[in-house]
Design an enzyme around this catalytic site. Structure first.
Site, PDB file in Angstrom:
ATOM      1  NE  ARG A  23      -2.762  -0.920   3.474  1.00  0.00           N
ATOM      2  CZ  ARG A  23      -2.837  -2.084   4.131  1.00  0.00           C
ATOM      3  NH1 ARG A  23      -3.345  -3.140   3.532  1.00  0.00           N
ATOM      4  NH2 ARG A  23      -2.415  -2.184   5.379  1.00  0.00           N
ATOM      5  CG  ASN A  43      -2.596 -17.950  13.830  1.00  0.00           C
ATOM      6  OD1 ASN A  43      -3.051 -17.057  13.126  1.00  0.00           O
ATOM      7  ND2 ASN A  43      -1.329 -18.293  13.838  1.00  0.00           N
ATOM      8  CB  CYS A  44      -7.378 -16.238  17.034  1.00  0.00           C
ATOM      9  SG  CYS A  44      -5.836 -15.295  16.997  1.00  0.00           S
ATOM     10  CB  THR A 275      17.427  -7.883  14.092  1.00  0.00           C
ATOM     11  OG1 THR A 275      18.132  -7.651  12.871  1.00  0.00           O
ATOM     12  CG2 THR A 275      16.077  -8.509  13.792  1.00  0.00           C
ATOM     13  CB  ILE A 280      17.504  -8.353   9.495  1.00  0.00           C
ATOM     14  CG1 ILE A 280      18.536  -8.711   8.416  1.00  0.00           C
ATOM     15  CG2 ILE A 280      16.545  -9.514   9.745  1.00  0.00           C
ATOM     16  CD1 ILE A 280      19.388  -9.932   8.733  1.00  0.00           C
ATOM     17  CB  ALA A 282      12.669  -9.689  14.093  1.00  0.00           C
ATOM     18  N   GLY A 284       6.405  -9.924  15.782  1.00  0.00           N
ATOM     19  CA  GLY A 284       5.512 -11.028  16.157  1.00  0.00           C
ATOM     20  C   GLY A 284       5.998 -11.849  17.337  1.00  0.00           C
ATOM     21  CE1 TYR A 428     -27.488   3.311  32.460  1.00  0.00           C
ATOM     22  CE2 TYR A 428     -28.029   5.646  32.576  1.00  0.00           C
ATOM     23  CZ  TYR A 428     -28.331   4.323  32.869  1.00  0.00           C
ATOM     24  OH  TYR A 428     -29.477   4.018  33.562  1.00  0.00           O
TER      25      TYR A 428
HETATM   26  C1  LIG Z   1      -4.751 -22.007  18.511  1.00  0.00           C
HETATM   27  C2  LIG Z   1      -4.310 -20.588  18.684  1.00  0.00           C
HETATM   28  C3  LIG Z   1      -5.210 -19.638  19.151  1.00  0.00           C
HETATM   29  C4  LIG Z   1      -4.808 -18.322  19.310  1.00  0.00           C
HETATM   30  N1  LIG Z   1      -5.720 -17.411  19.777  1.00  0.00           N
HETATM   31  C5  LIG Z   1      -5.351 -16.122  19.924  1.00  0.00           C
HETATM   32  C6  LIG Z   1      -6.282 -15.154  20.340  1.00  0.00           C
HETATM   33  O1  LIG Z   1      -7.473 -15.455  20.540  1.00  0.00           O
HETATM   34  N2  LIG Z   1      -5.856 -13.882  20.507  1.00  0.00           N
HETATM   35  C7  LIG Z   1      -4.558 -13.525  20.278  1.00  0.00           C
HETATM   36  O2  LIG Z   1      -4.216 -12.342  20.433  1.00  0.00           O
HETATM   37  N3  LIG Z   1      -3.654 -14.416  19.859  1.00  0.00           N
HETATM   38  C8  LIG Z   1      -4.012 -15.705  19.679  1.00  0.00           C
HETATM   39  N4  LIG Z   1      -3.090 -16.609  19.236  1.00  0.00           N
HETATM   40  C9  LIG Z   1      -1.706 -16.172  19.012  1.00  0.00           C
HETATM   41  C10 LIG Z   1      -1.536 -15.557  17.617  1.00  0.00           C
HETATM   42  O3  LIG Z   1      -2.018 -16.449  16.661  1.00  0.00           O
HETATM   43  C11 LIG Z   1      -0.071 -15.249  17.387  1.00  0.00           C
HETATM   44  O4  LIG Z   1       0.339 -14.336  18.364  1.00  0.00           O
HETATM   45  C12 LIG Z   1       0.216 -14.662  16.007  1.00  0.00           C
HETATM   46  O5  LIG Z   1      -0.216 -15.528  14.998  1.00  0.00           O
HETATM   47  C13 LIG Z   1       1.716 -14.418  15.840  1.00  0.00           C
HETATM   48  O6  LIG Z   1       1.994 -13.975  14.554  1.00  0.00           O
HETATM   49  P1  LIG Z   1       3.422 -14.265  13.900  1.00  0.00           P
HETATM   50  O7  LIG Z   1       3.390 -13.667  12.534  1.00  0.00           O
HETATM   51  O8  LIG Z   1       4.490 -13.869  14.823  1.00  0.00           O
HETATM   52  O9  LIG Z   1       3.503 -15.847  13.802  1.00  0.00           O
HETATM   53  P2  LIG Z   1       2.543 -16.870  13.052  1.00  0.00           P
HETATM   54  O10 LIG Z   1       1.209 -16.278  12.829  1.00  0.00           O
HETATM   55  O11 LIG Z   1       2.648 -18.148  13.787  1.00  0.00           O
HETATM   56  O12 LIG Z   1       3.218 -17.027  11.632  1.00  0.00           O
HETATM   57  C14 LIG Z   1       4.518 -17.502  11.489  1.00  0.00           C
HETATM   58  C15 LIG Z   1       4.612 -18.280  10.201  1.00  0.00           C
HETATM   59  O13 LIG Z   1       5.977 -18.333   9.829  1.00  0.00           O
HETATM   60  C16 LIG Z   1       6.224 -19.551   9.179  1.00  0.00           C
HETATM   61  N5  LIG Z   1       7.667 -19.813   9.232  1.00  0.00           N
HETATM   62  C17 LIG Z   1       8.432 -19.949  10.341  1.00  0.00           C
HETATM   63  N6  LIG Z   1       9.719 -20.141   9.993  1.00  0.00           N
HETATM   64  C18 LIG Z   1       9.769 -20.111   8.636  1.00  0.00           C
HETATM   65  C19 LIG Z   1      10.828 -20.237   7.693  1.00  0.00           C
HETATM   66  N7  LIG Z   1      12.076 -20.431   8.093  1.00  0.00           N
HETATM   67  N8  LIG Z   1      10.516 -20.166   6.380  1.00  0.00           N
HETATM   68  C20 LIG Z   1       9.245 -19.966   5.960  1.00  0.00           C
HETATM   69  N9  LIG Z   1       8.206 -19.831   6.822  1.00  0.00           N
HETATM   70  C21 LIG Z   1       8.466 -19.894   8.134  1.00  0.00           C
HETATM   71  C22 LIG Z   1       5.415 -20.553   9.995  1.00  0.00           C
HETATM   72  O14 LIG Z   1       5.119 -21.696   9.221  1.00  0.00           O
HETATM   73  C23 LIG Z   1       4.174 -19.729  10.348  1.00  0.00           C
HETATM   74  O15 LIG Z   1       3.105 -20.021   9.461  1.00  0.00           O
HETATM   75  C24 LIG Z   1      -3.473 -17.940  19.032  1.00  0.00           C
HETATM   76  C25 LIG Z   1      -2.562 -18.880  18.557  1.00  0.00           C
HETATM   77  C26 LIG Z   1      -2.972 -20.191  18.369  1.00  0.00           C
HETATM   78  C27 LIG Z   1      -1.988 -21.197  17.848  1.00  0.00           C
END
Ligand SMILES: Cc1cc2nc3c(=O)[nH]c(=O)nc-3n(C[C@H](O)[C@H](O)[C@H](O)COP(=O)(O)OP(=O)(O)OC[C@H]3O[C@@H](n4cnc5c(N)ncnc54)[C@H](O)[C@@H]3O)c2cc1C
Length: 564
Positions: A23, A43-44, A275, A280, A282, A284, A428
């Site tokens: 964007r 995921n959630c 980082t 780079i 980082a 999440g 309210y």
């Molecule tokens: C079951 C579940 C329920 C959840 N419920 C909630 C909720 O209700 N509220 C809330 O705030 N949070 C919730 N969370 C947490 C939330 O999903 C995470 O905080 C969020 O997804 C983190 O985002 P991220 O991008 O850091 O990692 P992710 O969303 O996990 O994405 C990381 C991705 O990177 C990929 N990856 C890693 N290493 C490599 C590599 N070397 N090469 C290529 N790809 C790679 C992985 O395959 C993964 O798909 C929940 C998590 C889970 C598992």
């Protein structure tokens, strides 16, 4: 020349970064690598799909690689794992997991959003096919397929955190008997124990057995079952296990590239989310963040921060100067008919610092009691002494918890004090709240404490108390009271002052803390030393954790899983 930006990870943080980058910069070359089959999935939502609340699997897939590419013109490479970073050459190595081919790509900027992986400690038997973790869509499919094929009757969930409790509810929805094993002596260990005390009865009510203060020693799978041996010697028998004992940041790539890793084990970043290598970024679950309330490094794996950090990293890559100011851990959870939420510091965390803090408990209704359907909320507020700066809040209730926790979250972010809470003008009408909203009430009570209008004391400070006065009615007192307390209903106190001791502190309670506050004001103005026991009898009961766990229903539920 157009910038070349590579992103590792295609879900919450990675996909947010990619979309925002496009964007802001229509010319950049953006490639997003995801080792799994799916990008930008919910995921959630996974536990709710397993439980059947979300019916359509496709609803979990918020974007397909094709849709994302079409909308944002981004090169999406699913089933491509980034295996190494050469920061000197500004290159990454990639393995195509479908073909097995390896190749390199160069970058101007690299963004890491690899997330966090479920913890799987080396417990004997942990590799059984009956033991599952839940992180992504394939994990979800495995669990669902297992349930459809084997029709399990009993499940043990290890870990009573957010995912463990969500799975407890959703496996109950699949008609399974569920037991939760938790190492510490409460569910939801991030919460303070007496607040978690409100959750445990709700789990029992919905037939979830609890083993607290116990941990798994071994798993012993057989053909059709799995036995779970606990450290206490107890043996549980079930058909499947969900392991939900936490996650750890995925830092292998970062570590191998010699990027700095913080003391908590997450990738260290500066406020711009760079980082130790400025090219780079980082974001999440993989990064170490600053705890907004406590100002120390921590790990807080939540979707909101990951998404916002993704947007911020993109802004900074495109020449912006946005700073990430920390994470306060605002979170919310549905547990059957309860809503449980918290933001900012817990008392557990504060107790490890040298901050001077005070706390209070109130139990207001979500809206005026004369409008049908009013439900009680249990609120704990933590604030600095004497300034009153809000440090943290925890709420257990049902409707209206989400709105109140968000107000506290904003208050913490804005650096507001409890005095400010008194002034907040909140929406309210009878179906939604009260003229004095629960948040205002917390502000009034806290201001009373800090201004000396009312001294408070807490149930965990009363071991040595000389005198405890119950200001409820005689009937309420009869139905249950605190051992050694004396009952004088609030409306009789003025006429019975001669029965009260002049030479010691009178610690007063009622059901929630309001009548006892009035009693304290009467006593104080008549020359007595009086303290209000914050949160009253309801908070006292929530401190009685053991009482709940020893209840016959709780025992009966546990017995369902015991075979020795
Ligand atoms: C079951 C579940 C329920 C959840 N419920 C909630 C909720 O209700 N509220 C809330 O705030 N949070 C919730 N969370 C947490 C939330 O999903 C995470 O905080 C969020 O997804 C983190 O985002 P991220 O991008 O850091 O990692 P992710 O969303 O996990 O994405 C990381 C991705 O990177 C990929 N990856 C890693 N290493 C490599 C590599 N070397 N090469 C290529 N790809 C790679 C992985 O395959 C993964 O798909 C929940 C998590 C889970 C598992």
């Amino acid at each position: 020349m157009a910038k070349r930006i590579l992103i590792v990870g295609g879900v919450a943080g990675g996909a947010s970064t990619a979309a925002r980058l496009r964007r802001l910069d229509e010319t950049a070359e953006i490639i997003m690598f995801e080792r799994g089959d799916y990008i930008s999935f919910a995921n959630c939502g996974l536990p709710y799909y397993i439980g059947g609340e979300i019916k359509n699997r496709d609803d979990l897939l918020l974007q397909t690689p094709e849709g994302f590419k079409k909308r944002f013109n981004i090169d999406i490479r699913i089933r491509n794992e980034v295996t190494a970073i050469d920061s000197g050459k500004k290159q990454i190595n990639v393995k195509n997991l479908s073909s097995g081919d390896t190749y390199t790509e160069s970058y101007d900027k690299l963004v890491l959003s690899p997330g966090a992986e479920p913890v799987r400690p080396p417990i004997p038997g942990i590799d059984s096919e009956r033991i599952f973790t839940l992180r992504n869509v394939p994990d979800t499919d495995l669990i669902n397929d297992f349930i459809d094929k084997h029709k399990p009757k009993r499940a043990v969930i290890v870990g009573a955190g957010y995912i463990g409790l969500e799975m407890a509810e959703n496996l109950r929805r699949r008609d399974m008997l569920v037991a939760v094993v938790e190492m510490v002596d409460q569910v939801l260990p991030v919460m303070d124990q007496e607040m978690a005390g409100f959750i445990q009865p709700a789990l029992h009510k919905h037939n979830v057995a609890l083993w607290l203060n116990d941990a798994v020693a071994n798993f012993r799978p057989s053909n059709s079952r799995i036995e779970v041996g606990l450290k206490s010697g107890m043996e549980l028998s079930c058909d499947m296990v969900i392991l939900a004992i936490g996650v750890k940041p995925e830092v292998k790539l970062a570590g191998q590239a010699k990027l700095e890793i913080g003391t908590t084990g997450g990738i260290k970043v500066n406020e711009e989310l760079q980082t130790s290598d400025p090219d780079i970024y980082a974001i999440g679950d993989a990064i170490e963040v600053r705890d907004f309330a406590l100002d120390n490094p921590t790990l807080i794996p939540l979707a909101g921060p990951a998404n916002k950090q993704g947007r911020m990293a993109a802004d900074n890559i495109c020449g912006g100067n946005r700073q990430y100011n920390g994470t306060q851990g605002t979170s919310i959870l549905k547990i059957f008919d309860l809503t449980v939420a918290m933001t900012g510091a817990s008392e557990k965390a504060l107790a490890k610092t040298n901050m001077d803090y005070e706390k209070l408990y109130i139990h207001p209704a979500n809206h005026v009691s004369y409008y049908p359907g009013a439900e009680q909320m249990h609120i704990k507020l933590l604030f600095t002494k004497p300034e009153g700066k809000i440090l943290g809040a925890q709420i257990v209730g049902s409707h209206g918890v989400d709105r109140r926790i968000d107000i506290f979250a904003v208050a913490i972010r804005a650096g507001l004090t409890v005095f400010d809470l008194q002034e907040l003008e909140l929406a309210y009408a009878p179906p939604y709240g009260s003229g004095k909203d629960a948040v205002n009430m917390a502000g009034f009570a806290a201001s009373n404490i800090l201004e000396g209008t009312m001294e408070v004391v807490h149930w965990n400070q009363l071991d040595e108390a000389d005198y405890i006065l119950d200001a409820r009615s005689a009937g309420e007192f009869k139905r249950g009271n605190v051992p050694s307390s004396v009952n004088i209903p609030v409306d009789e106190i003025r006429n019975r002052l001669n029965e009260l001791p002049q030479d010691t502190t009178i610690n007063v309670y009622c059901t929630v803390g309001i009548r006892s506050y009035i009693a304290c004001r009467i006593l104080m103005q008549n020359g007595f030393i009086a303290k209000n026991i914050s949160g009253g009898f309801i908070t006292y009961r929530s401190y009685q954790n053991k009482e709940v766990l020893d209840h016959p229903t709780a025992r009966q539920l546990r017995d369902e899983f015991c075979f020795v």
